[in-house]
Motif scaffolding. Structure first.
Motif, PDB file in Angstrom:
ATOM      1  N   LEU A   1      34.379  34.199  63.429  1.00 19.74           N
ATOM      2  CA  LEU A   1      35.827  34.117  63.239  1.00 19.74           C
ATOM      3  C   LEU A   1      36.542  35.274  63.932  1.00 19.74           C
ATOM      4  O   LEU A   1      37.613  35.091  64.523  1.00 19.74           O
ATOM      5  N   ALA A   2      35.934  36.462  63.860  1.00 22.12           N
ATOM      6  CA  ALA A   2      36.551  37.624  64.508  1.00 22.12           C
ATOM      7  C   ALA A   2      36.682  37.435  66.011  1.00 22.12           C
ATOM      8  O   ALA A   2      37.612  37.959  66.646  1.00 22.12           O
ATOM      9  N   GLU A   3      35.756  36.667  66.606  1.00 14.48           N
ATOM     10  CA  GLU A   3      35.781  36.446  68.048  1.00 14.48           C
ATOM     11  C   GLU A   3      36.871  35.471  68.476  1.00 14.48           C
ATOM     12  O   GLU A   3      37.255  35.437  69.634  1.00 14.48           O
ATOM     13  N   VAL A   4      37.338  34.648  67.546  1.00 11.32           N
ATOM     14  CA  VAL A   4      38.354  33.639  67.910  1.00 11.32           C
ATOM     15  C   VAL A   4      39.598  33.802  67.041  1.00 11.32           C
ATOM     16  O   VAL A   4      40.342  32.849  66.817  1.00 11.32           O
ATOM     17  N   ALA A   5      39.827  35.022  66.547  1.00 10.28           N
ATOM     18  CA  ALA A   5      40.941  35.273  65.634  1.00 10.28           C
ATOM     19  C   ALA A   5      42.291  34.962  66.257  1.00 10.28           C
ATOM     20  O   ALA A   5      43.253  34.615  65.550  1.00 10.28           O
ATOM     21  N   ASP A   6      42.401  35.062  67.588  1.00 13.20           N
ATOM     22  CA  ASP A   6      43.682  34.841  68.260  1.00 13.20           C
ATOM     23  C   ASP A   6      43.913  33.388  68.647  1.00 13.20           C
ATOM     24  O   ASP A   6      44.964  33.054  69.191  1.00 13.20           O
ATOM     25  N   GLU A   7      42.923  32.529  68.389  1.00 15.28           N
ATOM     26  CA  GLU A   7      43.071  31.108  68.729  1.00 15.28           C
ATOM     27  C   GLU A   7      43.877  30.383  67.648  1.00 15.28           C
ATOM     28  O   GLU A   7      44.139  30.910  66.575  1.00 15.28           O
ATOM     29  N   SER A   8      44.246  29.151  67.952  1.00 17.23           N
ATOM     30  CA  SER A   8      44.984  28.352  66.983  1.00 17.23           C
ATOM     31  C   SER A   8      44.085  27.996  65.801  1.00 17.23           C
ATOM     32  O   SER A   8      42.855  28.092  65.881  1.00 17.23           O
ATOM     33  N   LEU A   9      44.701  27.544  64.701  1.00 14.36           N
ATOM     34  CA  LEU A   9      43.942  27.180  63.508  1.00 14.36           C
ATOM     35  C   LEU A   9      42.957  26.057  63.812  1.00 14.36           C
ATOM     36  O   LEU A   9      41.799  26.099  63.370  1.00 14.36           O
ATOM     37  N   VAL A  10      43.394  25.069  64.582  1.00 16.33           N
ATOM     38  CA  VAL A  10      42.522  23.941  64.927  1.00 16.33           C
ATOM     39  C   VAL A  10      41.344  24.416  65.773  1.00 16.33           C
ATOM     40  O   VAL A  10      40.195  24.025  65.532  1.00 16.33           O
ATOM     41  N   MET A  11      41.618  25.282  66.750  1.00 19.14           N
ATOM     42  CA  MET A  11      40.550  25.805  67.599  1.00 19.14           C
ATOM     43  C   MET A  11      39.566  26.624  66.782  1.00 19.14           C
ATOM     44  O   MET A  11      38.352  26.501  66.942  1.00 19.14           O
ATOM     45  N   ARG A  12      40.083  27.465  65.872  1.00 21.67           N
ATOM     46  CA  ARG A  12      39.208  28.265  65.023  1.00 21.67           C
ATOM     47  C   ARG A  12      38.293  27.363  64.190  1.00 21.67           C
ATOM     48  O   ARG A  12      37.090  27.605  64.062  1.00 21.67           O
ATOM     49  N   GLY A  13      38.870  26.315  63.624  1.00 22.52           N
ATOM     50  CA  GLY A  13      38.088  25.394  62.815  1.00 22.52           C
ATOM     51  C   GLY A  13      37.007  24.699  63.617  1.00 22.52           C
ATOM     52  O   GLY A  13      35.857  24.583  63.171  1.00 22.52           O
TER      53      GLY A  13
END
Length: 315
Positions: A160-172
């Motif tokens: 999660l820390a690696e994709v913290a700046d992505e959108s909620l959908v992308m993070r999911g």
């Protein structure tokens, strides 16, 4: 009409290209996030074979499958929604959860070391007689899934820390892909490891002398491999747990441990020349593991000697 059909097909093509690009983005982000979890994944793969050691060979793969399903449930049903909610509404809580998870890993690793050194046993071990195989198997599976929950939480938090700046959908999407990929890789490898002795036994019955020789090698090698994995798993628990606690405290603004450890790593890196990278990493890893052992030992002593948790359970 034809122009409308052409326009529709053009729109579909654009949507398909956009979807393809999104899938590529998710795959790239998942790969980037997955590489950061390598230490915890090694820990998970090293620890898991111990949960089927001493049980009937016929029950090995069914037990691994139970743990695999529990691991997927941990990641996809509990941890994924929780991670997304925290990242969206309370991101600062993730660091504190990492500290708790890291401390738990230190405790688990330190307890194993203490048992080996003769400081008592907590729960059944391989030396104990198994009086109720079903209950013992359920206990093993339950323990594996509980440990997996902590390891999975660390994996999800690191990813999660690696994709913290992505959108909620992308993070999911990234977390879901990492969860499935890591689980399949870890427990697929574990399933192979625990059946290596059966493969070796089968090879010794072949007509080919080379197959028989390799089979005998596997039969000699597997017990040593399982012993080595048990040791590696314990060290990995202490290393990963200690590192997570130290790094998380650093993120909260306290460098009392992070500073000296990384100063030592840098000093060794500078002195060791070409081998500096490896030796520097080993220095930081060793110091993190030592801290993990101390922290875990303190937690174990408080739980067992002060609070009496786990004492007097028929060990």
């Amino acid at each position: 009409m034809p122009s409308g059909l052409v326009a529709l097909l053009d729109d579909i093509s654009v949507i398909a290209k956009a979807a393809s690009a999104s899938i590529d983005d998710v795959a790239v982000a998942a790969g980037r996030a997955g590489t950061k979890t390598a230490g915890v994944v090694i820990d998970d793969a090293a620890v898991t074979p111990s949960y089927v050691t001493g049980l009937s060979p016929a029950r090995e793969l069914p037990i691994i499958w139970k743990i695999t399903k529990g691991s997927l449930r941990n990641k996809l049903i509990f941890l994924l929604p929780g991670a997304l909610l925290l990242s969206e509404f309370l991101p600062q809580a993730i660091t504190y959860l990492l500290i708790i998870g890291g401390a738990f890993l230190c405790y688990e690793g330190a307890e194993k070391v203490m048992e080996k050194l003769g400081f008592g046993k907590h729960g059944e071990t391989l030396e104990d007689e198994i009086t109720d195989p079903v209950a013992f198997e359920n206990e093993r599976v339950g323990g594996a899934i509980r440990t997996d929950f902590i390891l999975s939480a660390e994996i999800m938090a690191i990813a999660l820390a690696e994709v913290a700046d992505e959108s909620l959908v992308m993070r999911g999407a990234v977390l879901a892909l990492v969860a499935v990929a890591v689980t399949v890789a870890v427990y697929g490898a574990v399933g192979l490891i625990v059946k290596l002795d059966d493969i070796g036994l089968n090879l010794t019955r072949r007509a080919s002398t080379s197959a028989q020789a390799f089979g005998r090698f596997l039969l000699r090698f597997v017990p040593k491999l399982l012993t080595a994995l048990s040791i590696i798993g314990t060290i990995a628990m202490l290393w990963v747990g200690g590192h997570i606690v130290v790094d998380s405290l650093h993120k909260l603004g306290w460098d009392g441990l992070y500073g000296p450890i990384h100063a030592a790593e840098h000093a060794v890196h500078e002195m060791a020349g070409a081998a500096g990278g490896v030796l520097g990493w080993l220095t930081a890893t060793t110091l993190s593991a030592i801290f993990g052992l101390i922290l875990g030992g303190i937690i174990a002593l408080v739980l067992h000697k002060v609070l009496g948790v786990g004492e007097g359970e028929g060990h």
